[in-house]
Design a protein around this motif. Structure first.
Motif, short mmCIF file in Angstrom:
data_model
loop_
_atom_site.label_atom_id
_atom_site.label_comp_id
_atom_site.label_asym_id
_atom_site.label_seq_id
_atom_site.Cartn_x
_atom_site.Cartn_y
_atom_site.Cartn_z
N PRO A 165 0.83 -1.20 0.00
CA PRO A 165 0.00 0.00 0.00
C PRO A 165 0.86 1.25 0.00
O PRO A 165 1.96 1.27 0.55
N ARG A 166 0.35 2.30 -0.60
CA ARG A 166 1.11 3.55 -0.66
C ARG A 166 0.62 4.58 0.34
O ARG A 166 1.39 5.26 0.99
N ASP A 167 -0.69 4.73 0.44
CA ASP A 167 -1.22 5.83 1.25
C ASP A 167 -2.05 5.35 2.42
O ASP A 167 -2.75 6.14 3.04
N THR A 168 -2.03 4.07 2.70
CA THR A 168 -2.85 3.53 3.78
C THR A 168 -1.97 2.81 4.78
O THR A 168 -0.99 2.17 4.42
N ALA A 169 -2.33 2.93 6.05
CA ALA A 169 -1.60 2.20 7.07
C ALA A 169 -1.70 0.71 6.77
O ALA A 169 -2.77 0.22 6.40
N PRO A 170 -0.60 -0.03 6.91
CA PRO A 170 -0.59 -1.44 6.50
C PRO A 170 -1.69 -2.28 7.16
O PRO A 170 -2.32 -3.10 6.49
N ARG A 171 -1.93 -2.09 8.47
CA ARG A 171 -2.91 -2.94 9.13
C ARG A 171 -4.30 -2.73 8.55
O ARG A 171 -5.02 -3.67 8.24
N ALA A 172 -4.67 -1.44 8.42
CA ALA A 172 -6.00 -1.14 7.85
C ALA A 172 -6.09 -1.66 6.42
O ALA A 172 -7.12 -2.19 6.00
N TRP A 173 -4.97 -1.54 5.67
CA TRP A 173 -4.96 -2.02 4.29
C TRP A 173 -5.19 -3.52 4.25
O TRP A 173 -5.95 -4.01 3.41
N LEU A 174 -4.53 -4.25 5.14
CA LEU A 174 -4.70 -5.71 5.17
C LEU A 174 -6.17 -6.08 5.37
O LEU A 174 -6.70 -6.98 4.70
N PHE A 175 -6.81 -5.42 6.31
CA PHE A 175 -8.21 -5.76 6.60
C PHE A 175 -9.13 -5.32 5.46
O PHE A 175 -10.14 -5.97 5.19
N GLN A 176 -8.80 -4.24 4.80
CA GLN A 176 -9.62 -3.83 3.67
C GLN A 176 -9.52 -4.84 2.53
O GLN A 176 -10.53 -5.20 1.91
N VAL A 177 -8.30 -5.30 2.27
CA VAL A 177 -8.13 -6.30 1.20
C VAL A 177 -8.87 -7.59 1.56
O VAL A 177 -9.56 -8.18 0.73
N ALA A 178 -8.74 -7.99 2.83
CA ALA A 178 -9.42 -9.21 3.26
C ALA A 178 -10.93 -9.06 3.14
O ALA A 178 -11.64 -10.00 2.75
#
Lengths: 174, 266
Positions: free
Chosen positions: A54-67
């Motif tokens: 991810p470029r502009d999103t915190a990794p943890r939030a990004w992981l849950f969004q992808v999931a």
């Protein structure tokens, strides 16, 4: 192994996996109710992190969004299940079920009851409740589901009320 | 002189909305609002009861799968272990079977005979008929042995070799491979009917074609029925196409299917 989040920020997938894989698996399990699918979701999510961090999103939030997106795509139509035959290595024939054969039957039934009720909620309500349970801030939840931070509390409360109504009939059964 | 005291009851404080109750629980209120809600909850049985009801449902939700154990397949990140995924699908119907079908149709009746005559004269229609003839299902491929051995140069890494038995003349064998960027797989043909999966992380033979998706192919000699690929420790699964077609055709197809990797396995 590290991958570039931006020219100045590096992401360590190994560390992120150690920190978040279990919670992500639990989240995926609550979203879809299927241990095998939840496992696939976690694997695919972290592979996407490695391939395209991810470029502009915190990794943890990004992981849950992808999931969340994967649970929606794969769980809805079963398209992910265009499976070819799976081959299990001869030395790995162990049950991967999270609760195993010795798990408490009552607990499993309650999981099924709650999941059945959850699955009847609109996707946005379900995601709000599950992300809230994982400790995300209202701002992070708002970004994930596309609403305002101020409205997350109200939406979550309404979703809990709906969930209570869905669970109530099951409570009354003998 | 008497003192006339008039007392006025305090105006009733409005109840706390459910949304604010959750914002209070989640520490999303400003300090002033938080103090106001806390004070109200201390005095209002209705709102404290409502708060308890919301938390009870949230507790049921939290309890569901709270004790979920990470399955064995997720014990390590997906880019750590090689994984194997093998599948087979039957080959397309042969021209001979199409002709046999046409002959049968000729004797079946006017309408069908007309169709058969048209099919005999029309390649597209013959192709359409062929697509509906299903050859007998080939036996599923079987992994007969999986062995791991340490690889040199990378401490702790292993190379996994899987032997897969399949029926080469009637199946298209697909073994899916996916791994970290930069991996390539060397494919070597064997003359046996057992496929050995072997590859390596980098490099290749001069005759190797390295595809953008990391798959490396060697042109198999005529009559070859199997491929040999090692699985490096940082790949997830292996993909090889084998259906007796040429290397060039395989290359174009692999390029067309880039991104079609299948993740695999417990």
């Amino acid at each position: 192994m590290t991958v570039a989040l931006s020219p100045d920020v590096m992401v360590d997938p190994e560390r992120l996996y150690t920190e978040h894989a279990r919670a992500l698996y639990r989240y995926a399990l609550r979203q879809c109710g299927d241990a095998e699918l939840a496992s696939d979701i976690v694997q695919e999510t972290f592979m996407r992190l490695v391939r395209r961090p991810p470029r502009d999103t915190a990794p943890r939030a990004w992981l849950f969004q992808v999931a969340t997106n994967l649970a929606r795509e794969w769980g809805r139509t079963g398209v992910r299940r265009d499976r070819l035959d799976r081959i299990v290595p001869l030395d790995a024939l162990h049950s991967d079920m999270p609760n195993g054969p010795d798990a408490d039957l009552v607990a499993r039934e309650d999981h099924a009851t709650v999941h059945a009720a959850l699955s009847k909620l609109p996707e946005r309500d379900r995601t709000i409740l599950l992300m809230r349970e994982e400790g995300f801030t209202h701002a992070e939840i708002a970004a994930a589901v596309g609403t305002t931070t101020k409205s997350v509390g109200t939406l979550a409360a309404r979703a809990l009320t709906k969930l209570a109504a869905l669970l109530a009939p099951a409570e009354d059964l003998p | 002189m008497s003192l006339h005291v008039v007392t006025h009851p305090e105006p009733a404080m409005p109840h706390i909305e459910d949304g604010d109750l959750l914002r209070f629980e989640d520490a999303e209120l400003s300090p002033d609002d938080r103090a106001r809600v806390a004070e109200h909850l201390a005095r209002c049985a209705r709102c404290s009861g409502q708060r308890a009801a919301l938390l009870a449902i949230a507790g049921r939700l939290r309890a569901a799968y709270h004790d979920a154990v990470l399955p064995r397949a997720l014990a390590t990140p997906p880019w750590h272990e090689p994984r194997l995924h093998v599948a087979a699908r039957p080959a397309r119907a042969s021209a001979r079977r199409v002709r046999r079908t046409v002959r049968i149709a000729l004797w079946a009746g006017i309408g069908v005979a007309g169709l058969a005559v048209a099919a005999a004269a029309s390649p597209p229609l013959r192709g359409w008929l062929a697509s509906r003839i299903r050859p007998p299902a080939a036996p599923a491929p079987v992994v007969t042995r999986v062995t791991d051995r340490p690889t040199t140069g990378t401490p702790g890494a292993v190379s996994r070799t899987a032997e897969v038995a399949f029926v080469p003349t009637s199946t298209t064998l697909t073994i899916s491979l996916r791994g970290a960027r930069g991996d390539s797989i060397e494919v070597r043909p064997t003359t046996s009917e057992v496929v050995r999966v072997r590859g390596r992380a980098t490099g290749g033979e001069p005759t190797v074609v390295v595809l953008p998706d990391g798959l490396t192919l060697l042109s198999p000699p005529a009559g070859t029925t199997a491929y040999q690929v090692d699985v490096p420790p940082n790949v997830q699964s292996v993909e090889i196409r084998h259906d007796a077609r040429s290397l060039a055709r395989l290359t174009r197809e692999s390029l067309a299917r880039q991104g079609g990797w299948r993740s695999r396995l417990p």
